[in-house]
Design a protein around this motif. Sequence first.
Motif, PDB file in Angstrom:
ATOM      1  N   GLY A 116     -83.191  20.531   2.188  1.00  0.00           N
ATOM      2  CA  GLY A 116     -83.472  21.806   1.543  1.00  0.00           C
ATOM      3  C   GLY A 116     -84.791  22.388   1.980  1.00  0.00           C
ATOM      4  N   TRP A 117     -85.072  23.580   1.448  1.00  0.00           N
ATOM      5  CA  TRP A 117     -86.294  24.303   1.773  1.00  0.00           C
ATOM      6  C   TRP A 117     -87.018  24.738   0.507  1.00  0.00           C
ATOM      7  CZ3 TRP A 117     -88.041  24.754   6.685  1.00  0.00           C
ATOM      8  CH2 TRP A 117     -87.131  24.495   7.722  1.00  0.00           C
ATOM      9  N   PHE A 118     -88.324  24.630   0.583  1.00  0.00           N
ATOM     10  CA  PHE A 118     -89.216  25.141  -0.440  1.00  0.00           C
ATOM     11  C   PHE A 118     -90.257  26.016   0.263  1.00  0.00           C
ATOM     12  CE2 PHE A 118     -88.344  22.590  -4.327  1.00  0.00           C
ATOM     13  CZ  PHE A 118     -87.347  21.784  -3.813  1.00  0.00           C
ATOM     14  N   ARG A 139     -95.546  25.553  -5.250  1.00  0.00           N
ATOM     15  CA  ARG A 139     -94.391  25.416  -4.365  1.00  0.00           C
ATOM     16  C   ARG A 139     -93.133  25.747  -5.154  1.00  0.00           C
ATOM     17  NH1 ARG A 139     -94.184  20.100  -0.674  1.00  0.00           N
ATOM     18  NH2 ARG A 139     -96.340  20.842  -0.444  1.00  0.00           N
ATOM     19  N   GLU A 140     -92.236  26.513  -4.540  1.00  0.00           N
ATOM     20  CA  GLU A 140     -91.009  26.900  -5.226  1.00  0.00           C
ATOM     21  C   GLU A 140     -89.776  26.599  -4.371  1.00  0.00           C
ATOM     22  OE1 GLU A 140     -90.793  31.097  -5.992  1.00  0.00           O
ATOM     23  OE2 GLU A 140     -90.991  31.653  -3.886  1.00  0.00           O
ATOM     24  N   PHE A 141     -88.700  26.320  -5.063  1.00  0.00           N
ATOM     25  CA  PHE A 141     -87.439  26.027  -4.419  1.00  0.00           C
ATOM     26  C   PHE A 141     -86.870  27.282  -3.759  1.00  0.00           C
ATOM     27  CE2 PHE A 141     -83.397  24.170  -3.689  1.00  0.00           C
ATOM     28  CZ  PHE A 141     -82.432  25.098  -4.083  1.00  0.00           C
ATOM     29  N   ALA A 156     -80.938  24.620  -0.832  1.00  0.00           N
ATOM     30  CA  ALA A 156     -80.604  23.235  -0.524  1.00  0.00           C
ATOM     31  C   ALA A 156     -79.140  23.150  -0.117  1.00  0.00           C
ATOM     32  CB  ALA A 156     -80.880  22.328  -1.722  1.00  0.00           C
ATOM     33  N   ALA A 201     -82.234  29.792  -4.653  1.00  0.00           N
ATOM     34  CA  ALA A 201     -83.027  30.471  -5.664  1.00  0.00           C
ATOM     35  C   ALA A 201     -82.492  31.892  -5.819  1.00  0.00           C
ATOM     36  CB  ALA A 201     -84.490  30.510  -5.240  1.00  0.00           C
ATOM     37  N   VAL A 204     -83.002  19.434  -4.733  1.00  0.00           N
ATOM     38  CA  VAL A 204     -83.172  20.642  -5.535  1.00  0.00           C
ATOM     39  C   VAL A 204     -84.374  20.519  -6.461  1.00  0.00           C
ATOM     40  CG1 VAL A 204     -82.092  22.133  -7.256  1.00  0.00           C
ATOM     41  CG2 VAL A 204     -80.718  21.196  -5.401  1.00  0.00           C
ATOM     42  N   ARG A 205     -84.571  19.338  -7.008  1.00  0.00           N
ATOM     43  CA  ARG A 205     -85.703  19.110  -7.921  1.00  0.00           C
ATOM     44  C   ARG A 205     -87.019  18.937  -7.195  1.00  0.00           C
ATOM     45  NH1 ARG A 205     -82.197  15.215 -10.310  1.00  0.00           N
ATOM     46  NH2 ARG A 205     -83.488  13.624  -9.328  1.00  0.00           N
ATOM     47  N   GLY A 206     -86.977  18.805  -5.881  1.00  0.00           N
ATOM     48  CA  GLY A 206     -88.202  18.602  -5.129  1.00  0.00           C
ATOM     49  C   GLY A 206     -88.673  17.171  -5.114  1.00  0.00           C
ATOM     50  N   TRP A 251     -91.018  15.105   2.196  1.00  0.00           N
ATOM     51  CA  TRP A 251     -91.446  16.440   2.625  1.00  0.00           C
ATOM     52  C   TRP A 251     -91.932  16.438   4.070  1.00  0.00           C
ATOM     53  CZ3 TRP A 251     -90.785  20.467  -0.586  1.00  0.00           C
ATOM     54  CH2 TRP A 251     -90.604  20.184  -1.943  1.00  0.00           C
TER      55      TRP A 251
END
Length: 122
Positions: free
Chosen positions: A35-37, A45-47, A50, A61, A106-108, A112
Motif C-alpha cells: 500500500g501507499w501512505f 502520515r495518512e493512508f 492498499a 482513502a 491499511v492500518r499502517g 515501510w
Amino acid sequence: QVQPVESGGGLVQAGGSLRLSCAASGRTFSTYAMGWFRQAPGMEREFVAAINWNGGSTNYADSVKGRFTISRGNVKNTVYLQMNSLKPEKTAVYFCALDLEFLAVVRGAGSWGQGTQVTVYS
C-alpha cells in the motif's frame, strides 16, 4: 527482512499525473499485501491506498477515490500508484508499505520504505 523500495516521485504540475512504483527487496518467498501512505509537511502520515496479495481487493482513502489507482505489477511484490488530477496541497512524501496481512497494511502496521517526494506546483 523484506523492505519496500519506492521510486517515481518528482515534480508535476497541478492537474497532471504521476506514477509511483514500489518493489519489495530482500528474500520475498511470500506475496505481500502492499500500500501507499503520504506525509505532507507538518502533517501526520495518512493512508492513500492498499491492495491485497493477488490484486483482488483494494482500498482507497476517500480523498483519492476516482483519481488514484493502485495496481500490482507482473513482477512479484511490485505495486504501482497511478495518480491523476494532482492537487498542489497534496505535495508530500509518499511511502510504500507491505505486510502479509491486507488490513495490517491499511492500518499502517507493515514495513515501510524510505519514501519518495512528490511535489505538485501550480
